[in-house]
Design a protein around this motif. Structure first.
Motif, PDB file in Angstrom:
ATOM      1  N   ASP A 152      41.491 -56.383 -11.838  1.00  0.00           N
ATOM      2  CA  ASP A 152      40.799 -56.873 -10.644  1.00  0.00           C
ATOM      3  C   ASP A 152      41.759 -57.704  -9.800  1.00  0.00           C
ATOM      4  OD1 ASP A 152      40.958 -59.402 -11.829  1.00  0.00           O
ATOM      5  OD2 ASP A 152      38.836 -59.497 -12.322  1.00  0.00           O
ATOM      6  N   GLN A 153      41.233 -58.370  -8.778  1.00  0.00           N
ATOM      7  CA  GLN A 153      42.071 -59.153  -7.860  1.00  0.00           C
ATOM      8  C   GLN A 153      42.702 -60.373  -8.527  1.00  0.00           C
ATOM      9  OE1 GLN A 153      38.669 -59.140  -7.833  1.00  0.00           O
ATOM     10  NE2 GLN A 153      37.836 -60.651  -6.393  1.00  0.00           N
ATOM     11  N   PHE A 154      42.237 -60.726  -9.720  1.00  0.00           N
ATOM     12  CA  PHE A 154      42.807 -61.852 -10.476  1.00  0.00           C
ATOM     13  C   PHE A 154      43.679 -61.369 -11.631  1.00  0.00           C
ATOM     14  CE2 PHE A 154      38.756 -63.306  -8.678  1.00  0.00           C
ATOM     15  CZ  PHE A 154      39.221 -64.327  -7.876  1.00  0.00           C
ATOM     16  N   GLU A 155      44.002 -60.061 -11.633  1.00  0.00           N
ATOM     17  CA  GLU A 155      44.827 -59.442 -12.686  1.00  0.00           C
ATOM     18  C   GLU A 155      44.115 -59.408 -14.039  1.00  0.00           C
ATOM     19  OE1 GLU A 155      47.831 -57.909 -12.052  1.00  0.00           O
ATOM     20  OE2 GLU A 155      47.513 -58.426  -9.958  1.00  0.00           O
ATOM     21  N   GLN A 156      42.788 -59.473 -14.021  1.00  0.00           N
ATOM     22  CA  GLN A 156      41.996 -59.390 -15.244  1.00  0.00           C
ATOM     23  C   GLN A 156      41.563 -57.937 -15.454  1.00  0.00           C
ATOM     24  OE1 GLN A 156      41.547 -62.077 -17.350  1.00  0.00           O
ATOM     25  NE2 GLN A 156      43.056 -62.873 -15.900  1.00  0.00           N
ATOM     26  N   PRO A 157      41.739 -57.384 -16.661  1.00  0.00           N
ATOM     27  CA  PRO A 157      41.385 -55.984 -16.897  1.00  0.00           C
ATOM     28  C   PRO A 157      39.875 -55.782 -17.034  1.00  0.00           C
ATOM     29  CG  PRO A 157      42.200 -56.967 -18.913  1.00  0.00           C
ATOM     30  CD  PRO A 157      42.347 -58.017 -17.842  1.00  0.00           C
ATOM     31  N   TYR A 158      39.454 -54.616 -16.616  1.00  0.00           N
ATOM     32  CA  TYR A 158      38.082 -54.162 -16.839  1.00  0.00           C
ATOM     33  C   TYR A 158      38.187 -52.726 -17.340  1.00  0.00           C
ATOM     34  CZ  TYR A 158      33.386 -52.405 -16.212  1.00  0.00           C
ATOM     35  OH  TYR A 158      32.158 -51.821 -16.441  1.00  0.00           O
ATOM     36  N   THR A 159      37.530 -52.450 -18.443  1.00  0.00           N
ATOM     37  CA  THR A 159      37.508 -51.104 -19.001  1.00  0.00           C
ATOM     38  C   THR A 159      36.116 -50.520 -18.820  1.00  0.00           C
ATOM     39  OG1 THR A 159      39.216 -51.667 -20.618  1.00  0.00           O
ATOM     40  CG2 THR A 159      37.860 -49.731 -21.095  1.00  0.00           C
ATOM     41  N   PHE A 160      36.059 -49.326 -18.247  1.00  0.00           N
ATOM     42  CA  PHE A 160      34.799 -48.614 -18.060  1.00  0.00           C
ATOM     43  C   PHE A 160      34.074 -48.544 -19.396  1.00  0.00           C
ATOM     44  CE2 PHE A 160      32.482 -44.582 -18.320  1.00  0.00           C
ATOM     45  CZ  PHE A 160      31.600 -44.740 -17.268  1.00  0.00           C
ATOM     46  N   ASN A 161      32.775 -48.867 -19.372  1.00  0.00           N
ATOM     47  CA  ASN A 161      32.004 -48.838 -20.620  1.00  0.00           C
ATOM     48  C   ASN A 161      30.582 -48.358 -20.352  1.00  0.00           C
ATOM     49  OD1 ASN A 161      30.203 -51.196 -20.105  1.00  0.00           O
ATOM     50  ND2 ASN A 161      32.165 -52.269 -20.033  1.00  0.00           N
ATOM     51  N   ASP A 162      29.844 -48.154 -21.417  1.00  0.00           N
ATOM     52  CA  ASP A 162      28.491 -47.597 -21.321  1.00  0.00           C
ATOM     53  C   ASP A 162      27.477 -48.538 -20.687  1.00  0.00           C
ATOM     54  OD1 ASP A 162      29.462 -45.310 -22.448  1.00  0.00           O
ATOM     55  OD2 ASP A 162      28.427 -45.534 -24.369  1.00  0.00           O
ATOM     56  N   ILE A 192      51.657 -55.263   2.152  1.00  0.00           N
ATOM     57  CA  ILE A 192      50.401 -55.685   2.787  1.00  0.00           C
ATOM     58  C   ILE A 192      49.390 -56.090   1.716  1.00  0.00           C
ATOM     59  CG2 ILE A 192      48.462 -54.948   4.236  1.00  0.00           C
ATOM     60  CD1 ILE A 192      51.121 -55.266   5.770  1.00  0.00           C
ATOM     61  N   SER A 193      49.262 -55.257   0.669  1.00  0.00           N
ATOM     62  CA  SER A 193      48.287 -55.593  -0.372  1.00  0.00           C
ATOM     63  C   SER A 193      48.674 -56.882  -1.088  1.00  0.00           C
ATOM     64  CB  SER A 193      48.133 -54.444  -1.371  1.00  0.00           C
ATOM     65  OG  SER A 193      49.322 -54.205  -2.065  1.00  0.00           O
ATOM     66  N   THR A 194      49.962 -57.057  -1.380  1.00  0.00           N
ATOM     67  CA  THR A 194      50.419 -58.239  -2.114  1.00  0.00           C
ATOM     68  C   THR A 194      50.334 -59.522  -1.286  1.00  0.00           C
ATOM     69  OG1 THR A 194      51.909 -56.862  -3.402  1.00  0.00           O
ATOM     70  CG2 THR A 194      52.367 -59.216  -3.400  1.00  0.00           C
ATOM     71  N   LEU A 195      50.721 -59.438  -0.018  1.00  0.00           N
ATOM     72  CA  LEU A 195      50.771 -60.644   0.818  1.00  0.00           C
ATOM     73  C   LEU A 195      49.445 -61.006   1.481  1.00  0.00           C
ATOM     74  CD1 LEU A 195      54.231 -60.174   2.564  1.00  0.00           C
ATOM     75  CD2 LEU A 195      53.663 -61.676   0.641  1.00  0.00           C
ATOM     76  N   PHE A 196      48.615 -60.004   1.766  1.00  0.00           N
ATOM     77  CA  PHE A 196      47.409 -60.285   2.551  1.00  0.00           C
ATOM     78  C   PHE A 196      46.100 -59.861   1.890  1.00  0.00           C
ATOM     79  CE2 PHE A 196      50.952 -59.631   5.538  1.00  0.00           C
ATOM     80  CZ  PHE A 196      51.003 -60.893   6.089  1.00  0.00           C
ATOM     81  N   ALA A 197      45.990 -58.577   1.529  1.00  0.00           N
ATOM     82  CA  ALA A 197      44.702 -58.052   1.071  1.00  0.00           C
ATOM     83  C   ALA A 197      44.233 -58.676  -0.244  1.00  0.00           C
ATOM     84  CB  ALA A 197      44.775 -56.531   0.938  1.00  0.00           C
ATOM     85  N   ILE A 198      45.080 -58.658  -1.261  1.00  0.00           N
ATOM     86  CA  ILE A 198      44.652 -59.178  -2.570  1.00  0.00           C
ATOM     87  C   ILE A 198      44.411 -60.685  -2.523  1.00  0.00           C
ATOM     88  CG2 ILE A 198      45.277 -59.427  -5.002  1.00  0.00           C
ATOM     89  CD1 ILE A 198      46.636 -56.634  -4.730  1.00  0.00           C
ATOM     90  N   PRO A 199      45.271 -61.479  -1.862  1.00  0.00           N
ATOM     91  CA  PRO A 199      44.947 -62.911  -1.745  1.00  0.00           C
ATOM     92  C   PRO A 199      43.610 -63.159  -1.042  1.00  0.00           C
ATOM     93  CG  PRO A 199      47.258 -62.585  -1.296  1.00  0.00           C
ATOM     94  CD  PRO A 199      46.645 -61.212  -1.393  1.00  0.00           C
ATOM     95  N   ALA A 200      43.283 -62.347  -0.038  1.00  0.00           N
ATOM     96  CA  ALA A 200      41.989 -62.495   0.643  1.00  0.00           C
ATOM     97  C   ALA A 200      40.836 -62.180  -0.313  1.00  0.00           C
ATOM     98  CB  ALA A 200      41.922 -61.583   1.866  1.00  0.00           C
ATOM     99  N   MET A 201      41.027 -61.190  -1.171  1.00  0.00           N
ATOM    100  CA  MET A 201      39.984 -60.807  -2.123  1.00  0.00           C
ATOM    101  C   MET A 201      39.712 -61.898  -3.149  1.00  0.00           C
ATOM    102  SD  MET A 201      40.933 -56.883  -3.016  1.00  0.00           S
ATOM    103  CE  MET A 201      41.423 -55.750  -1.739  1.00  0.00           C
ATOM    104  N   LYS A 202      40.664 -62.748  -3.381  1.00  0.00           N
ATOM    105  CA  LYS A 202      40.468 -63.827  -4.356  1.00  0.00           C
ATOM    106  C   LYS A 202      39.419 -64.825  -3.889  1.00  0.00           C
ATOM    107  CE  LYS A 202      44.896 -63.299  -6.586  1.00  0.00           C
ATOM    108  NZ  LYS A 202      46.192 -63.852  -6.949  1.00  0.00           N
ATOM    109  N   VAL A 222      36.598 -57.285  -7.725  1.00  0.00           N
ATOM    110  CA  VAL A 222      37.035 -56.018  -7.124  1.00  0.00           C
ATOM    111  C   VAL A 222      38.061 -55.389  -8.060  1.00  0.00           C
ATOM    112  CG1 VAL A 222      38.051 -54.878  -5.120  1.00  0.00           C
ATOM    113  CG2 VAL A 222      36.733 -56.988  -4.804  1.00  0.00           C
ATOM    114  N   LEU A 223      37.734 -54.233  -8.586  1.00  0.00           N
ATOM    115  CA  LEU A 223      38.677 -53.497  -9.422  1.00  0.00           C
ATOM    116  C   LEU A 223      39.619 -52.742  -8.501  1.00  0.00           C
ATOM    117  CD1 LEU A 223      36.130 -52.075 -12.014  1.00  0.00           C
ATOM    118  CD2 LEU A 223      37.425 -54.229 -12.090  1.00  0.00           C
ATOM    119  N   LEU A 224      40.911 -52.916  -8.697  1.00  0.00           N
ATOM    120  CA  LEU A 224      41.907 -52.366  -7.779  1.00  0.00           C
ATOM    121  C   LEU A 224      42.565 -51.113  -8.349  1.00  0.00           C
ATOM    122  CD1 LEU A 224      43.522 -55.766  -6.798  1.00  0.00           C
ATOM    123  CD2 LEU A 224      41.772 -54.483  -5.547  1.00  0.00           C
TER     124      LEU A 224
END
Length: 157
Positions: A34-44, A91-101, A107-109
């Motif tokens: 996600d936007q915080f570098e935390q993993p999410y694994t698809f699950n049931d 763009i994603s590193t400098l602007f988009a992902i910081p905005a998502m925080k 948000v899973l990226l």
């Protein structure tokens, strides 16, 4: 000889093809950060996967969720995936992902476009994939903030 070349090219191209999902089909597992570098694994447990493939789709989701409290999506077993593979990494590193925080939702990226293409749909709309214990049930597409907001509210009942 030509037939052999065709099949080789076809098999190499196959992973990139967006094939239609069939009701009852078990979805392939995946893990995204996600936007915080935390993993999410698809699950049931997941019941709805929202897929935004463009800035227009992401803006629509953000507008529909801006008044919701933190944990709104998770409480309803909904996850949002943003396909940012087409976005320049600077763009994603400098602007988009910081905005998502600053968002009140996770948000899973999909940075490399490995997962979002598995779920076919209009690039300019938000895809709503309905799931039951890891199996595809159906899908809807939204191009309106109000319609998406209404669907999110209906899901909470």
């Amino acid at each position: 000889m030509r037939t052999w070349r065709f099949w080789v090219l076809f098999l190499f191209a196959m992973p990139g093809l967006a094939l239609a999902l069939e009701p009852g089909q078990r979805l392939a597992p995946w893990t995204l950060l996600d936007q915080f570098e935390q993993p999410y694994t698809f699950n049931d447990d997941l019941q709805v996967l929202l897929v935004a493939r463009s800035m227009k789709g992401a803006s629509l989701v953000h507008a529909a969720l801006k008044e919701q409290s933190e944990g709104f999506l998770e409480a309803r077993k909904i996850m949002l995936m943003a396909d940012i593979s087409h976005m320049p990494s600077m763009i994603s590193t400098l602007f988009a992902i910081p905005a998502m925080k600053g968002y009140s939702y996770r948000v899973l990226l999909d940075r490399k476009g490995r997962v979002a293409p598995r779920y076919p749909g209009d690039k300019e709309k938000v895809l709503w994939v309905m799931l039951d214990h890891g199996r595809f049930v159906g899908q809807r597409e939204f191009d309106s903030e109000e319609a998406l907001k209404d669907a999110l509210q209906a899901k909470s009942k």
